[in-house]
Motif scaffolding. Structure first.
Motif, PDB file in Angstrom:
ATOM      1  N   PRO A 168       0.795  -1.237   0.000  1.00 50.78           N
ATOM      2  CA  PRO A 168       0.000   0.000   0.000  1.00 50.78           C
ATOM      3  C   PRO A 168       0.824   1.282   0.000  1.00 50.78           C
ATOM      4  O   PRO A 168       0.465   2.248  -0.686  1.00 50.78           O
ATOM      5  N   SER A 169       1.925   1.327   0.756  1.00 48.38           N
ATOM      6  CA  SER A 169       2.726   2.553   0.796  1.00 48.38           C
ATOM      7  C   SER A 169       3.433   2.791  -0.530  1.00 48.38           C
ATOM      8  O   SER A 169       3.503   3.937  -1.010  1.00 48.38           O
ATOM      9  N   GLU A 170       3.951   1.728  -1.151  1.00 49.18           N
ATOM     10  CA  GLU A 170       4.596   1.865  -2.462  1.00 49.18           C
ATOM     11  C   GLU A 170       3.574   2.293  -3.507  1.00 49.18           C
ATOM     12  O   GLU A 170       3.872   3.107  -4.395  1.00 49.18           O
ATOM     13  N   ARG A 171       2.369   1.737  -3.399  1.00 54.86           N
ATOM     14  CA  ARG A 171       1.308   2.087  -4.355  1.00 54.86           C
ATOM     15  C   ARG A 171       0.958   3.568  -4.256  1.00 54.86           C
ATOM     16  O   ARG A 171       0.819   4.255  -5.263  1.00 54.86           O
ATOM     17  N   ASN A 172       0.867   4.089  -3.024  1.00 56.15           N
ATOM     18  CA  ASN A 172       0.553   5.507  -2.844  1.00 56.15           C
ATOM     19  C   ASN A 172       1.646   6.396  -3.396  1.00 56.15           C
ATOM     20  O   ASN A 172       1.362   7.440  -4.006  1.00 56.15           O
ATOM     21  N   ARG A 173       2.900   6.015  -3.184  1.00 53.23           N
ATOM     22  CA  ARG A 173       4.008   6.792  -3.750  1.00 53.23           C
ATOM     23  C   ARG A 173       3.939   6.791  -5.269  1.00 53.23           C
ATOM     24  O   ARG A 173       4.187   7.815  -5.924  1.00 53.23           O
ATOM     25  N   TYR A 175       1.214   6.415  -7.096  1.00 52.13           N
ATOM     26  CA  TYR A 175       0.080   7.263  -7.479  1.00 52.13           C
ATOM     27  C   TYR A 175       0.509   8.736  -7.549  1.00 52.13           C
ATOM     28  O   TYR A 175       0.185   9.458  -8.495  1.00 52.13           O
ATOM     29  N   ASN A 176       1.206   9.196  -6.514  1.00 50.64           N
ATOM     30  CA  ASN A 176       1.637  10.592  -6.468  1.00 50.64           C
ATOM     31  C   ASN A 176       2.567  10.928  -7.622  1.00 50.64           C
ATOM     32  O   ASN A 176       2.463  11.997  -8.236  1.00 50.64           O
ATOM     33  N   LEU A 177       3.477  10.003  -7.923  1.00 50.22           N
ATOM     34  CA  LEU A 177       4.405  10.215  -9.031  1.00 50.22           C
ATOM     35  C   LEU A 177       3.666  10.281 -10.355  1.00 50.22           C
ATOM     36  O   LEU A 177       3.887  11.182 -11.174  1.00 50.22           O
ATOM     37  N   LEU A 178       2.755   9.350 -10.572  1.00 45.11           N
ATOM     38  CA  LEU A 178       2.035   9.298 -11.839  1.00 45.11           C
ATOM     39  C   LEU A 178       1.122  10.518 -12.007  1.00 45.11           C
ATOM     40  O   LEU A 178       0.982  11.051 -13.110  1.00 45.11           O
ATOM     41  N   ALA A 179       0.517  10.973 -10.921  1.00 46.69           N
ATOM     42  CA  ALA A 179      -0.331  12.161 -10.978  1.00 46.69           C
ATOM     43  C   ALA A 179       0.487  13.378 -11.395  1.00 46.69           C
ATOM     44  O   ALA A 179       0.018  14.234 -12.168  1.00 46.69           O
ATOM     45  N   ASP A 180       1.711  13.468 -10.917  1.00 41.32           N
ATOM     46  CA  ASP A 180       2.592  14.576 -11.281  1.00 41.32           C
ATOM     47  C   ASP A 180       2.992  14.492 -12.753  1.00 41.32           C
ATOM     48  O   ASP A 180       2.989  15.489 -13.474  1.00 41.32           O
ATOM     49  N   VAL A 181       3.297  13.281 -13.208  1.00 42.16           N
ATOM     50  CA  VAL A 181       3.721  13.059 -14.592  1.00 42.16           C
ATOM     51  C   VAL A 181       2.595  13.364 -15.570  1.00 42.16           C
ATOM     52  O   VAL A 181       2.811  13.896 -16.666  1.00 42.16           O
ATOM     53  N   GLY A 182       1.349  13.050 -15.180  1.00 40.01           N
ATOM     54  CA  GLY A 182       0.236  13.094 -16.115  1.00 40.01           C
ATOM     55  C   GLY A 182      -0.377  14.450 -16.356  1.00 40.01           C
ATOM     56  O   GLY A 182      -1.451  14.546 -16.959  1.00 40.01           O
ATOM     57  N   LYS A 183       0.273  15.515 -15.938  1.00 39.83           N
ATOM     58  CA  LYS A 183      -0.312  16.845 -16.109  1.00 39.83           C
ATOM     59  C   LYS A 183      -0.296  17.316 -17.559  1.00 39.83           C
ATOM     60  O   LYS A 183      -1.243  17.960 -18.024  1.00 39.83           O
ATOM     61  N   ASP A 184       0.765  17.033 -18.279  1.00 43.38           N
ATOM     62  CA  ASP A 184       0.973  17.654 -19.589  1.00 43.38           C
ATOM     63  C   ASP A 184       1.069  16.680 -20.757  1.00 43.38           C
ATOM     64  O   ASP A 184       1.335  17.090 -21.877  1.00 43.38           O
ATOM     65  N   VAL A 185       0.892  15.394 -20.494  1.00 40.30           N
ATOM     66  CA  VAL A 185       0.975  14.398 -21.560  1.00 40.30           C
ATOM     67  C   VAL A 185      -0.186  13.423 -21.423  1.00 40.30           C
ATOM     68  O   VAL A 185      -0.927  13.454 -20.439  1.00 40.30           O
TER      69      VAL A 185
END
Length: 294
Positions: A168-173, A175-185
């Motif tokens: 769960p903790s790795e999954r949340n990390r 999620y946060n990374l992917l949310a940041d990446v997905g802003k402009d592409v």
């Protein structure tokens, strides 16, 4: 505009399995969730879009790039994290990303060094840059996978089952990374894990047996089930009789007994209670639920 347009895409394998059956979707910038059970055709679609296999029919374009007929052009703007992200034995995170940058055509050493350091910092692995990737946890390997997918300023990023096996903790990390990446592409998140889509996506499609059975927003799909999902705790030996009388969309064990969710336009028998639907109810109501008794 950076838009991915998939129209009437079909693929049948040599063994007769129809992995893609007239698939059509339009996707714009942001994280798009492709949700479906194992064997739904998600990976076949991802592999086709990543130019790793050819389609039998249909078209796929990313802006002005014809993906099926211009695979080399697509690869220049593609970031890809496959379901199984393999790593070289004993290679460090820094060496791996440097190697991938060379493969992506970044020949200038100083430019690669700057890019690799930036990406390692972005995925919070800079302090581990000289450690062997093989020794990393599953979540750390997935973060390296995202880092290599970001090399070359991609316009399309495909991640296939990225959180399977993560705690769960790795999954949340992640999620946060992917949310940041997905802003402009455009990021396509292919998964069978409902939480992945619920946490990250404002647009989604559900895929089953090679077909798109729903596309739209998760919230709209949930709203369509309002007032129609009921639950009841039953005995194990009662499951078959309930299945014959009701549209059971899911069951899970609760305190040693099956807790069934049924889809009904009117209140079922006494003992059922109306519940607020969630994305899991949407998922199970849209796919073949013949396995709910298993």
């Amino acid at each position: 505009m950076n838009k991915l347009t998939i129209a009437n895409l079909s693929k049948t394998y040599a063994n007769g399995v129809k992995a893609l059956d007239d698939v059509s979707i339009e996707i714009e910038n942001g994280i798009f969730g492709l949700l479906g059970p194992n064997g739904a055709g998600k990976s076949s679609l991802m592999r086709t879009l990543a130019t790793l296999q050819e389609a039998d029919a249909g078209t796929a374009t990313l802006g002005d790039i014809d993906i099926l007929n211009q695979p080399a052009e697509l690869r220049k703007v593609l970031g890809y994290l496959p379901q199984e992200f393999g790593v070289y034995p004993r290679i460090t995170a820094k060496q791996l990303l440097d190697h991938m940058a060379i493969l992506k055509g970044i020949v200038k050493k100083s430019q690669r060094k700057e890019l690799v350091n930036y990406l390692l910092d972005k995925v919070n692995l800079y302090e581990k840059r000289n450690k062997s990737v093989k020794s990393f946890s599953g979540g750390m390997k997935q973060r390296v996978g995202i880092a290599q997918a970001l090399i070359g300023a991609p316009r399309l990023i495909i991640v296939d089952e990225p959180t399977a096996g993560l705690d769960p903790s790795e999954r949340n990390r992640f999620y946060n990374l992917l949310a940041d990446v997905g802003k402009d592409v455009i990021v396509i998140l292919s998964t069978h894990i409902v939480d992945d889509v619920r946490e990250l996506c404002t647009k989604m499609a559900i895929m089953n047996l090679g077909q798109i059975v729903y596309q739209g927003s998760p919230q709209k799909a949930i709203e369509e089930l309002n007032g129609r999902v009921y639950r009841k705790l039953v005995e194990r030996d009662e499951l078959k009789s309930y299945a014959s009388g009701y549209n059971i969309i899911s069951n899970k064990m609760s305190g040693g007994k099956p807790l069934i969710h049924v889809l009904s336009d009117s209140h079922p028998e006494e003992g059922f209670e109306l519940v607020t639907p969630n994305l899991e109810d949407v998922f199970f109501s849209r796919i073949n639920t013949s396995n709910v008794l298993v």
